[in-house]
Write an enzyme that holds these catalytic residues in place. Structure first.
Site, short mmCIF file in Angstrom:
data_model
loop_
_atom_site.label_atom_id
_atom_site.label_comp_id
_atom_site.label_asym_id
_atom_site.label_seq_id
_atom_site.Cartn_x
_atom_site.Cartn_y
_atom_site.Cartn_z
CE1 TYR A 85 -3.85 -2.26 0.34
CE2 TYR A 85 -2.50 -3.37 1.98
CZ TYR A 85 -3.60 -3.35 1.14
OH TYR A 85 -4.44 -4.43 1.11
CG ASP A 144 -2.63 -12.59 6.08
OD1 ASP A 144 -2.90 -13.59 6.76
OD2 ASP A 144 -3.32 -12.23 5.12
CG HIS A 382 2.17 -8.87 -2.14
ND1 HIS A 382 3.14 -9.23 -1.24
CD2 HIS A 382 1.15 -8.34 -1.40
CE1 HIS A 382 2.73 -8.94 -0.03
NE2 HIS A 382 1.53 -8.40 -0.09
CE1 TYR A 464 -8.87 -4.08 1.13
CE2 TYR A 464 -9.21 -3.10 3.28
CZ TYR A 464 -8.49 -3.92 2.45
OH TYR A 464 -7.39 -4.60 2.94
NE ARG A 465 -4.91 -1.04 3.79
CZ ARG A 465 -4.42 -1.99 4.58
NH1 ARG A 465 -5.01 -3.17 4.64
NH2 ARG A 465 -3.37 -1.79 5.32
#
Ligand code: ADP
Length: 522
Positions: A85, A144, A382, A464-465
């Site tokens: 992100y 996670d 990722h 959502y993000r």
């Protein structure tokens, strides 16, 4: 800004937090790059100009005041492990990273009312260790990877797996340094002698806690998080069905379990034959490529690989969790050919030997870095494209088909798709892209990502993000009534942060002085 002003600001930062906690050399700044950046090594990769690491609220206030004086953009991070992100890098190149990792005190863990009050730099590992060291019977809910912070993950509306899986929903009470440098407390914290700051969210008057989530309106210096009382037991099992359209009644039954509170964790609805995390399969891959539902169903029947599998997890008193799993089986027993598989079950507290055998630690509130072992080996990182889709089987088939189609059309092979129930009442669908330090591959990846954003929005599915690289794209899709929501965000931004110093561009919201120049770039 002028070089001499920047030097003067750096000097003032040093006076405020100590020389050793201001990082402005190229070598230091390198560490704040986003190692998963899809812009890695390209001219547009946002590289910070410096980082400042305060060790307390007063120092944060001092940094904010200096930033206002010089109009320096500041990008806040807690532990900066928001990989996928943006990590520890800002959205706007040249920003100063405000690194709150040193503020890592666990201020309180309340075992009787099940909450914690934390500073930004406390990681999930830190909080877990604190609870273990003090022998407290409460669970955290890690996402996670456990090296990030409850602060950063909750503010970004991340998710975990236990009944406290909706991390923003578990937030109760914040202390915030506003862009003016003033300190504010939300909810009951506004009452100077508050006794319930972490027990009652709303306080009095308009509820503003949400304004600091996915936001550039303040720097959160303390956060209250609700914890889960250590349950007596955990049982799990998997529901398996064999035809594509079985997903319709399967999801209908699941939605009922969620909305009625029988199922309270997060699950991953998988289609082992259609898509998944699996390695290449010589027999299955051509069938998948042909897109023939019948052939996939034949394969499922022949190989006993379910078309859909739905793992379920229950947490609570022994008698209750056993009854919940029985009830779920009864509910799903009307599905044609349905099979059930019993999964792990535990009694708490676990002994040391039992703990060593746990294969799914995050599922029972134990932070871990295990997830990194599951990622494709060739990738250097990722990024997830993660739209919210209805908790409805037909809608799921539509969404999966549309996203697979985009991947196929743009020549990028098979998508890696995960369907998660991290939030109540809707699914989040994660389309996982590897990022590599290869300019051409990353360019292609951005092209596909941006197409997915547009296709999803056209179907009414919004993210959502997202990674900082795509925040403007996503913001552009939330455009109802000529961007009424973004214009409202901008009005608030201009009022609260008139110099536009805090996290410019975050979620597509730019301060007035940069709005025209920057917002059109995506
Ligand atoms: P984590 O600690 O989980 O690794 P990060 O520190 O990477 O999370 O933060 C993720 C994002 O959340 C940041 O980019 C920033 O936008 C926001 N954020 C993190 N900490 C704060 C904070 N204390 N106040 C305001 N926003 C924050």
């Amino acid at each position: 800004m002028k070089a001499e002003d920047f030097q003067a600001a750096i000097k003032q930062f040093e006076d405020a937090v100590g020389k050793e906690w201001v990082f402005a050399t190229d070598e230091d700044v390198e560490l704040y790059r986003d190692s998963y950046s899809p812009l890695w090594g390209e001219a547009e990769e946002p590289i910070p100009s410096a980082a400042v690491a305060p060790d307390g609220v007063e120092q944060v206030q001092a940094v904010v005041r200096i930033a206002n004086q010089y109009k320096i953009p500041v990008w806040t991070i807690s532990t900066g492990k928001n990989l996928g992100y943006g990590g520890s890098a800002p959205l706007l190149g040249g920003s100063v990273v405000l690194d709150l990792k040193r503020m890592n005190r666990v201020l309180e863990v309340n075992e009787k009312n099940h909450y914690a009050l934390l500073e930004p730099g406390v990681s999930y590992f830190d909080l877990y260790r604190y609870i273990q060291d003090h022998g407290l019977r409460v669970w955290i809910d890690p996402p996670d990877p456990g090296w990030g912070s409850p602060m950063g993950n909750s503010l970004e509306r991340g998710g975990g797996y236990t009944p406290m899986h909706d991390h923003y929903d578990a937030v109760c009470g914040m202390e915030v340094v506003l862009p003016s440098g003033e300190v504010m407390r939300t909810g009951m914290g506004a009452l100077p002698a508050a006794k319930t700051w972490q027990q009652y969210k709303y306080g009095f008057g308009p509820y503003v806690q949400g304004m600091f989530s996915q936001s550039s309106l303040g720097i959160v210096t303390k956060i209250g998080i609700w914890l889960f009382p250590e349950p007596e037991a955990y049982v799990s099992g998997t529901v398996m069905v064999w035809k594509r359209d079985d997903v319709v009644p399967l999801v209908e039954g699941f939605a009922n379990l969620v909305s009625s509170g029988v199922f309270r964790g997060t699950t991953t609805l998988a289609s082992p034959v259609w898509f998944g995390f699996g390695l290449p399969d010589a027999e299955l891959d051509p069938i998948r490529a042909s897109g023939s539902v019948k052939d996939l169903e034949d394969y499922a029947a022949r190989k006993k690989v379910p078309y859909w599998s739905l793992p379920l997890f229950f947490y609570g008193p022994q008698k209750v969790v056993a009854a919940q799993w029985e009830y779920a089986k009864e509910k799903f027993s009307s599905l044609a050919g349905v099979e059930f598989q019993e999964g792990a079950s535990y009694h708490f507290p676990l002994s040391k030997e039992e703990r060593a055998k746990v294969t799914d630690p995050v599922q029972i509130g134990i932070p871990s870095l295990q997830i990194f072992g599951l990622l494709p080996p060739q990738s250097q990182g990722h990024i997830g494209f993660s739209p919210i889709v209805p908790m409805d089987g037909k809608a799921l088939i539509d969404a999966l088909t549309v996203f697979q189609g985009v991947h196929q059309e743009l020549g990028a092979g098979r998508a890696v798709l995960t369907i998660l129930s991290s939030f109540p009442r809707a699914f989040v669908l994660i389309d996982l892209f590897p990022v590599e330090r290869d300019v051409e591959k990353n360019r292609k990846m951005r092209e596909i990502y941006r197409r997915l954003v547009k296709e999803a929005a056209a179907h009414g599915w919004g993210e959502y993000r997202t990674h900082t690289t795509f925040m403007q794209d996503i913001s552009n899709t939330y455009s109802y009534n000529n961007h009424a929501l973004r214009r409202f965000h901008e009005t608030v931004k201009d009022a609260v942060d008139p110099n536009g110093i805090l996290s410019p561009g975050k979620c597509g919201i730019w301060p007035k002085r940069m709005r025209k120049a920057e917002s059109g770039k995506a």
